[in-house]
Design a protein around this motif. Sequence first.
Motif, short mmCIF file in Angstrom:
data_model
loop_
_atom_site.label_atom_id
_atom_site.label_comp_id
_atom_site.label_asym_id
_atom_site.label_seq_id
_atom_site.Cartn_x
_atom_site.Cartn_y
_atom_site.Cartn_z
N ARG A 6 14.68 6.68 28.18
CA ARG A 6 14.81 5.47 27.89
C ARG A 6 15.24 5.16 26.26
N ASP A 7 15.68 3.89 26.30
CA ASP A 7 16.57 3.81 25.04
C ASP A 7 15.09 2.84 24.16
N ILE A 8 14.46 3.75 23.70
CA ILE A 8 13.20 2.86 22.93
C ILE A 8 13.12 3.00 21.38
N ASP A 9 13.20 1.78 20.84
CA ASP A 9 13.15 1.96 19.33
C ASP A 9 11.82 2.62 18.82
N ILE A 10 12.04 3.21 17.46
CA ILE A 10 10.89 3.57 16.89
C ILE A 10 10.80 3.17 15.62
N GLU A 11 9.74 2.27 15.35
CA GLU A 11 9.62 1.43 14.26
C GLU A 11 8.36 2.14 13.07
N ILE A 12 8.75 2.05 11.93
CA ILE A 12 7.41 2.55 10.99
C ILE A 12 7.30 1.46 9.93
N ASP A 13 6.11 1.29 9.71
CA ASP A 13 5.62 0.04 8.87
C ASP A 13 4.47 0.38 7.97
N GLY A 14 4.82 0.46 6.73
CA GLY A 14 3.77 0.37 5.54
C GLY A 14 4.17 1.41 4.54
N GLY A 15 4.51 0.93 3.51
CA GLY A 15 4.58 1.64 2.31
C GLY A 15 6.08 2.44 2.10
N THR B 130 9.87 2.89 1.05
CA THR B 130 10.78 2.53 -0.12
C THR B 130 11.95 3.32 -0.01
N ALA B 131 12.69 3.04 -0.99
CA ALA B 131 13.98 3.82 -1.03
C ALA B 131 13.74 5.48 -1.39
N GLU B 132 12.79 5.67 -1.82
CA GLU B 132 12.41 7.03 -2.22
C GLU B 132 12.12 7.77 -0.88
N ASN B 133 11.21 7.26 -0.04
CA ASN B 133 10.70 7.99 1.21
C ASN B 133 11.64 7.55 2.45
N VAL B 134 12.37 6.82 2.44
CA VAL B 134 13.17 6.12 3.83
C VAL B 134 13.91 7.21 4.52
N ALA B 135 14.36 8.28 3.68
CA ALA B 135 15.10 9.50 4.26
C ALA B 135 14.17 10.08 5.12
N LEU B 136 12.93 10.49 4.77
CA LEU B 136 11.92 11.10 5.41
C LEU B 136 11.61 10.79 6.78
N ASN C 157 13.97 4.66 13.64
CA ASN C 157 15.23 3.73 13.54
C ASN C 157 15.11 2.62 13.02
N ILE C 158 13.78 1.81 12.97
CA ILE C 158 13.64 0.47 12.40
C ILE C 158 12.59 0.67 11.42
N VAL C 159 12.91 0.20 10.26
CA VAL C 159 12.27 0.39 8.96
C VAL C 159 11.67 -0.90 8.53
N VAL C 160 10.26 -1.05 8.45
CA VAL C 160 9.76 -2.39 7.93
C VAL C 160 9.48 -2.35 6.51
N ALA C 161 9.72 -3.08 5.80
CA ALA C 161 9.82 -2.95 4.26
C ALA C 161 9.35 -4.30 3.64
N GLN D 56 0.79 -1.35 -0.18
CA GLN D 56 -0.03 -0.06 0.20
C GLN D 56 0.91 1.35 -0.03
N LYS D 57 0.41 2.39 -0.34
CA LYS D 57 0.96 3.59 -0.54
C LYS D 57 1.15 4.35 1.10
N PHE D 58 2.37 4.79 1.38
CA PHE D 58 2.76 5.42 2.63
C PHE D 58 1.69 6.61 2.73
N ILE D 59 1.21 6.57 4.17
CA ILE D 59 0.34 7.90 4.58
C ILE D 59 1.38 8.96 5.06
N PRO D 60 1.65 10.11 4.44
CA PRO D 60 2.54 10.89 4.89
C PRO D 60 2.36 11.60 6.23
#
Length: 217
Positions: A170-179, A181-187, A194-198, A148-152
């Motif tokens: 605290r040392d807590i990871d932040i994960e993003i999940d859904g849509g 890509t190499a195009e929006n990963v920098a954002l 710091n954790i990217v689901v792809a 699916q398409k990333f919801i900005p």
Amino acid sequence: MSNIKIAPSILSADFSKMGEEVQSLEKCGADVVHCDVMDGVFVNNITFGIKMVEDLRKITTLPLDCHLMIVHPEKYVERFAKAGADIITVHWEACQDNLKEVLALIKSTGVKCGAVINPDTPVEKIAEVIPTCDMVLVMSVFPGFGGQKFIPEALDKLREVKRLVEQSGRDIDIEIDGGVTAENVALVKAAGANIVVAGSAVFKAADRAAAISALKK
Ligand code: DX5
Ligand code: ZN
């Protein structure tokens, strides 16, 4: 290269050869295996459950990140932990007022815990539990399907989660999940993930190693 971790979602793998798929991820530089567990009730799709985690545990040393998209996750937490999950994440939408207790239950099994919010759930719903989490997962698509398409708007939520994580000290990871890509990963990285689901970005690529390294750059 950055210190961002890539967690390919095996939702997009070929289920008829899951062992080989996961071993291929390991060879191609994945940091985490994201296991999307769906029950056909919480979301409109059905994937796999405890037995898959148990069998994957035998063939990979990568951390197994179990994203439970199921109703009553508290019923299954202990069995996912026993099967070899390294982290179990549960949705605010599935637990609501019980979220704090379910997170504590996950921790009591010796596994890391995380809270997840859907695109239409504000960060404030989980603000109180963030300090008790090892990870916070922000959904950037409505859960159920890969590709699916990333919801900005998820970017603002990442920034808000990051602020709360910093506030917790605290040392807590932040994960993003859904849509992602190499195009929006920098954002997403700039916004605090710091954790990217792809899923599709890795599995649809002809060269998975190149796809993973493109996401890390
Ligand atoms: C959606 C799942 C995601 C999904 C990601 O319900 O939680 O993990 O598989 O897949 P892509 O990267 O293709 O959006
Ligand atoms: Zn997921």
